[in-house]
Design a protein around this motif. Sequence first.
Motif, short mmCIF file in Angstrom:
data_model
loop_
_atom_site.label_atom_id
_atom_site.label_comp_id
_atom_site.label_asym_id
_atom_site.label_seq_id
_atom_site.Cartn_x
_atom_site.Cartn_y
_atom_site.Cartn_z
N THR A 1 0.74 -1.07 -0.11
CA THR A 1 0.11 -0.13 -0.01
C THR A 1 0.88 1.45 -0.11
O THR A 1 0.74 2.17 -0.68
N VAL A 2 2.00 1.33 0.91
CA VAL A 2 2.73 2.43 0.93
C VAL A 2 3.39 2.61 -0.35
O VAL A 2 3.70 3.56 -0.90
N LEU A 3 4.13 1.41 -0.75
CA LEU A 3 5.09 1.49 -1.99
C LEU A 3 4.45 1.86 -3.16
O LEU A 3 4.58 2.65 -3.88
N GLY A 4 3.05 1.49 -3.19
CA GLY A 4 2.10 1.73 -4.30
C GLY A 4 1.84 3.38 -4.23
O GLY A 4 2.14 3.97 -5.25
N ALA A 5 1.51 4.01 -3.01
CA ALA A 5 1.28 5.52 -3.03
C ALA A 5 2.28 6.25 -3.09
O ALA A 5 2.34 7.35 -3.74
N ALA A 6 3.32 5.81 -2.69
CA ALA A 6 4.81 6.39 -2.98
C ALA A 6 5.49 5.98 -4.28
O ALA A 6 5.86 7.32 -4.61
N THR A 7 4.98 5.16 -5.03
CA THR A 7 5.99 5.07 -6.24
C THR A 7 5.07 4.73 -7.44
O THR A 7 5.70 5.21 -8.49
N GLU A 8 3.90 4.63 -7.38
CA GLU A 8 3.22 4.34 -8.75
C GLU A 8 2.76 5.76 -9.29
O GLU A 8 1.38 5.85 -9.27
N VAL A 9 3.57 6.17 -9.57
CA VAL A 9 3.42 7.57 -10.29
C VAL A 9 2.44 7.69 -11.45
O VAL A 9 1.51 8.43 -11.39
N GLU A 10 2.62 6.61 -12.43
CA GLU A 10 1.66 6.52 -13.61
C GLU A 10 0.32 6.29 -13.08
O GLU A 10 -0.70 6.85 -13.60
N VAL A 11 0.07 5.32 -12.15
CA VAL A 11 -1.27 5.01 -11.69
C VAL A 11 -1.80 6.34 -10.89
O VAL A 11 -3.13 6.68 -11.27
N LEU A 12 -1.05 7.19 -10.13
CA LEU A 12 -1.43 8.38 -9.58
C LEU A 12 -2.09 9.48 -10.56
O LEU A 12 -3.05 10.02 -10.61
N ARG A 13 -1.15 9.45 -11.70
CA ARG A 13 -1.41 10.14 -12.73
C ARG A 13 -2.94 10.03 -13.58
O ARG A 13 -3.54 10.75 -14.00
N ALA A 14 -2.97 8.80 -13.47
CA ALA A 14 -4.17 8.18 -14.11
C ALA A 14 -5.46 8.59 -13.36
O ALA A 14 -6.52 8.85 -14.03
N VAL A 15 -5.31 8.78 -12.05
CA VAL A 15 -6.66 9.06 -11.19
C VAL A 15 -6.42 10.81 -11.05
O VAL A 15 -7.04 11.42 -10.35
N GLY A 16 -5.69 11.42 -11.83
CA GLY A 16 -5.66 12.78 -12.06
C GLY A 16 -4.71 13.41 -10.67
O GLY A 16 -4.96 14.62 -10.32
N ILE A 17 -3.72 12.72 -10.24
CA ILE A 17 -2.92 13.24 -9.16
C ILE A 17 -1.47 13.34 -9.73
O ILE A 17 -0.80 12.56 -10.13
N GLU A 18 -1.12 14.85 -10.07
CA GLU A 18 0.25 14.97 -10.23
C GLU A 18 1.09 14.89 -9.15
O GLU A 18 0.85 15.29 -7.90
N PRO A 19 2.20 14.11 -9.24
CA PRO A 19 2.97 13.84 -8.24
C PRO A 19 4.11 15.30 -7.84
O PRO A 19 5.09 15.31 -7.82
N THR A 20 3.24 16.14 -7.16
CA THR A 20 4.23 17.28 -6.79
C THR A 20 4.52 17.32 -5.20
O THR A 20 4.07 16.30 -4.86
N LEU A 21 5.25 18.19 -4.89
CA LEU A 21 5.40 17.90 -3.41
C LEU A 21 4.37 18.20 -2.56
O LEU A 21 4.24 17.32 -1.49
N ARG A 22 3.39 19.00 -2.73
CA ARG A 22 2.22 19.30 -1.89
C ARG A 22 1.45 17.99 -2.09
O ARG A 22 0.97 17.69 -0.75
N SER A 23 1.33 17.60 -3.25
CA SER A 23 0.15 16.49 -3.38
C SER A 23 0.81 15.41 -2.51
O SER A 23 0.17 14.35 -2.11
N THR A 24 2.20 15.15 -2.56
CA THR A 24 2.76 14.24 -1.71
C THR A 24 2.35 14.18 -0.18
O THR A 24 2.23 13.06 0.44
N VAL A 25 2.39 15.34 0.36
CA VAL A 25 1.86 15.51 1.72
C VAL A 25 0.73 15.27 1.87
O VAL A 25 0.29 14.43 2.89
#
Lengths: 194, 194
Positions: free
Chosen positions: A144-168
């Motif tokens: 779960t943690v590894l996914g949320a931390a590293t699945e950048v493409e999946v995050l992008r697919a749900v509309g979440i750009e991997p910025t610093l703020r979004s990481t928090v």
Amino acid sequence: MALESFGTKGFDSVSLDDLAADLGITKQAILYHWSSKRALLDAVIDRAALELIIEFDGALSEDGSGWSRVESIVRRIFRVAMRRPELLGFIREISRIGGDASLRVTADLEPFVSRATTYFEREMDEGRIRRCDSGLLLVSAYSTVLGAATEVEVLRAVGIEPTLRSTVVRRRELLSFLHAAMVAPQALNAQAPR
Amino acid sequence: MALESFGTKGFDSVSLDDLAADLGITKQAILYHWSSKRALLDAVIDRAALELIIEFDGALSEDGSGWSRVESIVRRIFRVAMRRPELLGFIREISRIGGDASLRVTADLEPFVSRATTYFEREMDEGRIRRCDSGLLLVSAYSTVLGAATEVEVLRAVGIEPTLRSTVVRRRELLSFLHAAMVAPQALNAQAPR
DNA sequence: CGATTCACTTACCAAGTGGTAAGTTTTTGT
DNA sequence: ACAAAAACTTACCACTTGGTAAGTGAATCG
């Protein structure tokens, strides 16, 4: 560093020439220190496992108990995922390669896994964490943690750009997700599933 | 099939000659149908996304609401992970390749993601699922399930051999984990996973 | 000092790599 | 039946791959 290339591009995608060029030396200089590309991989595995253990093992020894320590580990994983994404990517790459490489990283990380499951078992005994299979809990939390931390493409697919703020934000949401999943419900009438 | 090889061994690790040999044809037969190896990858991406959507999208349309439908999706993912591990492995491989390949799979899966988040939003509105960011919830659930279903090496590291029986146990534990994480406390009374 | 070891480099090599060109068989449309 | 298009195969090609062999300059040691 070989770890970075292997972790981001994959073992087969990185040639010894590429590696040597990055380091400003020749391929044969690498083959002087390691007898083959595969031997180099083994060395990188050992190094990656060591670094991972250094990063995470301390959290298990920290003060605090129950949820606070889990939270501490999650924060560390996020920190590593942000600053050294290739480290976690490399572990995943090794899993895919399989065979001896997997056995090696498994063996290298065994002490840490052992400590973590022991810790979970104790927390369950004391009723601070919902009772379940400690090994599976570790895998669930890990992926779960590894996914949320590293699945950048999946995050992008749900509309979440991997910025610093979004990481928090992501870390906070994830901690809430994990908290709900792991912590034993305090209320008497609230029955845990299963 | 190319999907299987790419998904298990990785795109760069599978040569056109390997692929052709498996199919009992020559490499040039492949290059007749696709202009380059990269073009073949695009075709495989589209196919994989299509198969994934066929597998999972139906679960969103099924009867039942709240937890029962989530459970249905998780069961499907597990079924796919057991029977077609290369499919999920391939998606992960694409994420690693990055670039255009990632954009393509993202675009292909967008309709499904959109439906899933919409579904989550509605369930939250009706208080059946704990309120949180629906996109992050999807990522958390996705990576948790994918991890438990596919991280064979990690499971082995915590002493779990991927047998059929252990898979059933694993799925039950995971459903319990997810149930605790996702379901709103108020809804705990009625439905708990078996 | 001279010999030896270390840490490389230059020069190769056989086995692959994706891809092109041209020829050959099989299917298809009329 | 027969030409044309489709679906291949055989023959290459330039380039890259991991790995070997031999040579070279600098450090180390007696």
